[in-house]
Design a protein around this motif. Structure first.
Motif, short mmCIF file in Angstrom:
data_model
loop_
_atom_site.label_atom_id
_atom_site.label_comp_id
_atom_site.label_asym_id
_atom_site.label_seq_id
_atom_site.Cartn_x
_atom_site.Cartn_y
_atom_site.Cartn_z
N ASP A 159 0.78 -1.32 -0.15
CA ASP A 159 0.12 0.03 -0.18
C ASP A 159 0.80 1.25 0.01
O ASP A 159 1.89 1.38 0.42
CB ASP A 159 -0.89 -0.03 1.07
N THR A 160 0.57 2.22 -0.61
CA THR A 160 1.23 3.63 -0.73
C THR A 160 0.13 4.65 -0.23
O THR A 160 -0.88 4.64 -0.39
CB THR A 160 1.84 3.74 -2.09
N ILE B 119 5.04 9.48 -3.62
CA ILE B 119 5.07 8.67 -2.44
C ILE B 119 5.36 9.31 -1.23
O ILE B 119 6.77 9.62 -1.15
CB ILE B 119 5.59 7.37 -2.64
N CYS C 23 4.76 3.25 -7.95
CA CYS C 23 5.85 2.34 -7.19
C CYS C 23 6.89 2.33 -8.38
O CYS C 23 8.21 2.31 -8.13
CB CYS C 23 5.29 0.86 -6.89
N HIS D 115 0.76 9.76 -10.70
CA HIS D 115 2.03 9.58 -10.45
C HIS D 115 3.13 9.94 -11.35
O HIS D 115 4.24 10.02 -11.08
CB HIS D 115 1.99 7.92 -10.76
N ASP E 269 -1.47 2.03 -7.29
CA ASP E 269 -0.38 1.69 -6.60
C ASP E 269 0.86 1.33 -7.66
O ASP E 269 1.95 1.93 -7.42
CB ASP E 269 -0.41 0.51 -5.66
N THR F 248 0.44 8.85 -0.92
CA THR F 248 0.90 9.70 -1.85
C THR F 248 0.55 11.05 -1.49
O THR F 248 -0.51 11.58 -0.99
CB THR F 248 0.50 9.33 -3.27
N ILE G 56 5.16 4.02 2.03
CA ILE G 56 4.96 2.53 1.62
C ILE G 56 4.92 1.38 2.75
O ILE G 56 5.41 1.52 3.53
CB ILE G 56 6.23 2.31 0.55
N ALA H 118 -2.25 -5.13 -4.47
CA ALA H 118 -2.66 -3.88 -3.95
C ALA H 118 -4.19 -3.75 -4.08
O ALA H 118 -4.61 -4.29 -5.18
CB ALA H 118 -2.02 -2.82 -4.68
#
Length: 326
Positions: free
Chosen positions: A78-79, A91, A171, A86, A167, A81, A94, A161
């Motif tokens: 899981d993030t 982020i 990432c 993106h 996510d 942000t 994490i 996720a």
């Protein structure tokens, strides 16, 4: 453990002085029978039919050794942000929980946990702080430990996720350790409605399963998702088993390229999404279907959209290694 009644009154909360005075002298509550536990009390309330009980979800510990028979490694990730893009956002946290599983989709044990904060290049927007509880002071001079994260991600057979379409792009923009990994999405690749759930948000799934947890922090959400994925209902397979099987199947992305403009509302109503071409995809409406649905979708496009039975819209076959990329 929290107690909720349909009237949403907390009968165990202390009354304010004004309310207590209006009610008159209080009476001593009846004492609990000797040996009574909180779980006994919860069960009594549940059996009355007037209460619903939410139990606090306890995180599983890291197993000291890996049990035989669970040769595969999964990571729930899981993030948090600074925003939704993106390309423009970053982020700031994490969380990752690594666990073993077998080829039948049975979960073994937790074998590793990582959680880390990172200071972004710009202040955290106030709305993100309200949502996550993460402040600029918390992330000041914090850096995510890539080596610790790498030790969990590199050997993983599958990364899970809860909304992998969000996510995964973050990432992969953050670090090359995520390149070339197989991903699964616990939102879109599990039929939660068939399991009696009326929504797919993690907090809702946790609550309807009879639990509560400290949400919107990455590691806590990872632990919560793992528990829900490993929850069996009667004779049905666990959600993780369903998810693992889905991750092994190919899906087909169909691009309705050169479809007539006046057909856009029909495509949108059927579930097609628009790609403006900025992400490297074709500039057209598109949809993803499984192998079994390909024939029906092509028939629909030929009969209802193109009105030409020889039409061959572009297709791209996707595996777990390709899905949910930006």
């Amino acid at each position: 453990m929290s107690v909720h009644r349909d009237s949403q009154l907390d009968m165990f909360a202390k009354a304010s002085p004004a309310i207590a005075k209006a009610r008159g002298p209080s009476r001593r509550p009846p004492s609990q029978p000797a040996g009574s536990s909180q779980e006994d009390m919860a069960r009594t309330l549940e059996e009355s039919g007037n209460y619903r009980i939410l139990r606090k979800l306890a995180a599983r510990p890291i197993a000291p050794v890996r049990r035989p028979g669970f040769s595969r490694l999964g990571v729930v990730l899981d993030t948090e942000t600074t925003g939704l893009s993106h390309r423009n956002d970053e982020i700031i946290e994490i969380g990752a929980v690594a666990f073993t599983f077998n080829d039948d989709g049975a979960i073994g044990d937790i074998v590793g946990i990582y959680g880390g904060l990172q200071q972004p290049s710009r202040p955290i927007p106030p709305e993100i702080t309200r949502l996550t509880g993460i402040t600029d002071a918390m992330v000041e001079e914090q850096v995510i430990d890539i080596q610790a994260l790498r030790s969990l991600i590199e050997p993983a057979d599958l990364i899970i996720a809860h909304n992998a379409g969000f996510d995964r792009p973050f990432c992969e923009a953050f670090s090359t350790i995520f390149a070339g990994k197989a991903w699964a999405c616990s939102v879109s690749e599990i039929d939660w409605s068939a399991r009696g759930f009326e929504g797919t948000k993690l907090g809702y799934l946790v609550g309807q399963a009879g639990y509560f947890h400290d949400g919107h922090r990455a590691v806590d959400d990872c632990h919560a998702l793992l528990e829900i994925l490993d929850r069996e209902q009667g004779e049905s397979e666990s959600p993780f088993t369903e998810l693992y099987r889905a991750s092994q199947r190919s899906r087909i992305r169909i691009f309705a390229e050169h479809s007539p403009f006046e057909m856009k509302d029909h495509l949108k109503a059927r579930g097609y999404r628009w790609s403006d071409g900025s992400d490297g995809r074709l500039k057209s409406w598109w949809i993803e279907v499984d192998e079994d649905g390909l024939g029906d979708e092509l028939s629909y496009l030929r009969a209802e959209i193109y009105r030409w039975k020889e039409a061959e819209p572009p297709l791209v076959r996707l595996t777990a290694f390709d899905r949910f990329k930006s």
